[in-house]
Design an enzyme around this catalytic site. Structure first.
Site, PDB file in Angstrom:
ATOM      1  N   PRO A  92       0.824  -1.221   0.000  1.00 16.33           N
ATOM      2  CA  PRO A  92       0.000   0.000   0.000  1.00 16.33           C
ATOM      3  C   PRO A  92       0.852   1.263   0.000  1.00 16.33           C
ATOM      4  CG  PRO A  92      -0.154  -1.140   2.108  1.00 16.33           C
ATOM      5  CD  PRO A  92       0.600  -2.041   1.192  1.00 16.33           C
ATOM      6  N   GLU A 119       2.996  -6.830   8.648  1.00 17.53           N
ATOM      7  CA  GLU A 119       3.287  -5.398   8.455  1.00 17.53           C
ATOM      8  C   GLU A 119       4.239  -5.170   7.284  1.00 17.53           C
ATOM      9  OE1 GLU A 119       0.614  -4.834  10.931  1.00 17.53           O
ATOM     10  OE2 GLU A 119       1.692  -3.035  10.269  1.00 17.53           O
ATOM     11  N   ARG A 161      -2.325  -9.574 -20.271  1.00 14.02           N
ATOM     12  CA  ARG A 161      -3.230  -9.287 -21.390  1.00 14.02           C
ATOM     13  C   ARG A 161      -2.569  -8.372 -22.421  1.00 14.02           C
ATOM     14  NH1 ARG A 161      -6.050  -4.632 -21.256  1.00 14.02           N
ATOM     15  NH2 ARG A 161      -7.900  -5.499 -22.280  1.00 14.02           N
ATOM     16  N   ASP A 176      -8.781   0.205 -24.738  1.00 10.11           N
ATOM     17  CA  ASP A 176      -9.065   0.092 -23.298  1.00 10.11           C
ATOM     18  C   ASP A 176      -9.238   1.455 -22.644  1.00 10.11           C
ATOM     19  OD1 ASP A 176      -8.875  -2.606 -23.132  1.00 10.11           O
ATOM     20  OD2 ASP A 176      -6.789  -2.642 -22.450  1.00 10.11           O
TER      21      ASP A 176
HETATM   22  N1  LIG Z   1      -2.952  -1.574  -1.808  1.00  7.68           N
HETATM   23  C1  LIG Z   1      -2.070  -2.545  -2.168  1.00  7.68           C
HETATM   24  O1  LIG Z   1      -1.551  -2.620  -3.287  1.00  7.68           O
HETATM   25  C2  LIG Z   1      -1.711  -3.553  -1.136  1.00  7.68           C
HETATM   26  C3  LIG Z   1      -0.770  -4.562  -1.254  1.00  7.68           C
HETATM   27  C4  LIG Z   1      -0.784  -5.221  -0.039  1.00  7.68           C
HETATM   28  N2  LIG Z   1      -1.706  -4.616   0.752  1.00  7.68           N
HETATM   29  O2  LIG Z   1      -2.289  -3.581   0.073  1.00  7.68           O
END
Ligand SMILES: NC(=O)c1ccno1
Length: 250
Positions: A92, A119, A161, A176
């Site tokens: 993330p 984590e 793809r 696309d």
């Molecule tokens: N938002 C993401 O890419 C993600 C990867 C692992 N956890 O969240």
């Protein structure tokens, strides 16, 4: 293209055996190998995580198993003829994964994915391998998953793809949403197929007109309308000159 995935949940990657990616593998266009990280954990509990330095919640994935797993995966890949690996770390806290990223990664001969749990992975692991290959830390959206495996499925499909021969109609991804070109950064508009009427709902007349220029202009206008409604941020980025070029072609 070769793809290696190191994970503590190999079964999570089963979907890579079906549909578009599964067909690409069966056709030999994509070589996907999944490895269980716990195979490189040597204690009797196959431990791959530990408490974070500095305290705080959760656990951090340890350097030991990851270092041995990646060294072995890379050594095996090189021995089997793979070259120019790129490390892809779903997180993330990564850069947004976009169609542009998918196009960039689709040009790489070898992707090595390291989906984390808990984590995350001890940061020294990516620092170590960044000395040997490009590292892409990518996020598939502003939310947190329990692990990176779902992101590996998303990235792999978006990349696969785009590989030559994977999509039956090469033009498909040219139209696309987000595909580069005059419709760059616009969302795809509405699509229709038979029957011509369904529960009293018909088809826009222009799509039945047989006039390609009018159909193309209608599709461009509908794409713009949907983008304004759903992603006004993209409209500001769209290149007006590209529309003029497209208008002249229609
Ligand atoms: N938002 C993401 O890419 C993600 C990867 C692992 N956890 O969240």
């Amino acid at each position: 293209m070769r793809i290696d995935v190191v994970t503590i949940f190999p079964e999570y990657l089963e979907p890579l055996n079906v549909s578009l990616v599964g067909k690409a593998r069966a056709a030999g266009r994509l070589d996907v190998r999944v490895h269980d990280l716990r195979g490189w954990a040597h204690d009797r509990h196959n431990t791959v995580d530990d408490t974070p330095y500095g305290g705080g919640p959760g656990m951090v994935m340890m350097t030991g198993p990851w270092g041995e797993a990646l060294d072995q995966t890379l050594a095996d890949g090189y021995e089997q003829g793979a070259h120019d690996p790129v490390l892809v770390v779903p997180t993330p806290s990564g850069r947004p994964f976009t169609q542009e990223t998918a196009v960039e990664l689709s040009r790489c001969p070898w992707l090595v994915f390291t989906p984390a749990r808990y984590e995350g992975i001890d940061s020294r692991v990516t620092a170590e391998y960044a000395t040997r290959m490009p590292v892409h830390e990518v996020s598939i959206g502003d939310y947190v998953l329990a692990g990176g495996e779902a992101a590996v499925l998303v990235v792999t499909e978006a990349v696969a793809r785009l590989l030559p021969g994977v999509l039956g109609n090469a033009q498909s991804h040219a139209d696309d949403s987000f595909a580069p070109g005059a419709m760059a950064d616009l969302l795809e508009g509405p699509v229709y197929t038979k029957p011509p009427t369904w529960r009293g709902r018909g088809i826009p007349d222009v799509l039945l007109s047989g006039h390609h220029g009018k159909v193309a202009r209608w599709r461009r206008d509908e794409a713009l309308r949907r983008t304004v409604a759903h992603r006004p941020d993209l409209v500001e980025r769209a290149d007006p000159a590209a529309f003029d070029r497209k208008d002249r072609e229609m």
